[in-house]
Design a protein around this motif. Structure first.
Motif: not given
Length: 251
Positions: A126-131
């Motif tokens: 989620a932190q790197v935009g891949l949730k």
């Protein structure tokens, strides 16, 4: 702090690191720059023993290693446990899902429970935009997405230092920007990183310290301000060459 002293590394009898000494501070981002073939990657990989110099010492917290002496499995493990490497071509396991790529090492190497590793992996994604990407396989991701997963995999090991060897060189400019923004955020969070990169603007924006390597020697070790705004003649020539190449590549 990681401290290297009097490092010598040879390939086929030729020295690629020449009695080199350098420190990498805690909670800071050190960027290693230099022309191709200067010894940048060899220097970086010496930090987690992917490359074994012929002589010199490595000091890391309470650990000390003499490269000229045999290294026990325990000492090698203890040093590698403090670092995580991110490579140019991400090196994900193609037969494992994104989630398993991130959780396998913490579970098998660190002995962390599955529930804990999976929860942390999802937080990192989620932190790197891949949730929502946890159940996909690497082949279903773009290059930039795969590199972000490899960064998550590195962070999942709770390393003192993340080591990155040209982490965006295999990406096109748009995907490169996505990954660099993630690394910039990590630098703001005081995650210690040592990065080999060709991207001067990125180096200027994230570095707390710059090390310039040429012909196996360190010819600059200081701040980004000194490097970019008060360069020596040699560094000025290097920066001019990089700018010329970048400008031409866009024509």
């Amino acid at each position: 702090m990681i401290s290297l002293k009097n490092i010598v590394k040879k390939y086929d009898g030729k020295a690629v690191l020449k009695d080199l000494s350098v420190d990498f501070p805690d909670n800071e981002t050190t960027v290693i720059l230099g022309p191709s073939g200067s010894g940048k990657s060899t220097l970086l990989r010496s930090l987690d023993l992917l490359v074994r110099p012929e002589s010199g010492t490595l000091s890391f917290s309470d650990l000390k290693l003499d490269y000229a002496e045999p290294v026990s499995k325990k000492l090698s493990f203890d040093i590698r446990k403090k670092t995580s490497m991110v490579f140019q071509n991400w090196n994900l396991f193609p037969n494992l899902t994104v989630l398993k790529n991130i959780t396998t090492a913490p579970e098998t190497v660190l002995g962390q429970p599955k529930k804990e590793t999976e929860e942390k992996a999802r937080q990192l994604l989620a932190q790197v935009g891949l949730k929502g990407y946890a159940d996909r396989f690497p082949s279903q991701l773009s290059g930039g997405q795969q590199q972000r997963v490899s960064i998550c995999r590195a962070l999942a090991m709770d390393p003192d230092y993340i080591l990155l060897d040209e982490p965006t060189s295999a990406l096109d400019p748009e995907l490169e920007t996505q990954v660099l923004l993630i690394l910039e955020e990590l630098s703001k969070m005081d995650q210690a990183m040592v990065i080999v990169t060709h991207n001067m603007e990125f180096a200027r924006s994230v570095a707390d310290k710059i090390v310039f390597v040429e012909d196996g020697n360190i010819i600059f070790d200081g701040t980004p301000d000194e490097f970019f705004n008060h360069p020596t003649t040699r560094i000025k020539d290097f920066l001019s060459g990089i700018t010329f190449s970048d400008d031409n590549s866009q024509k």
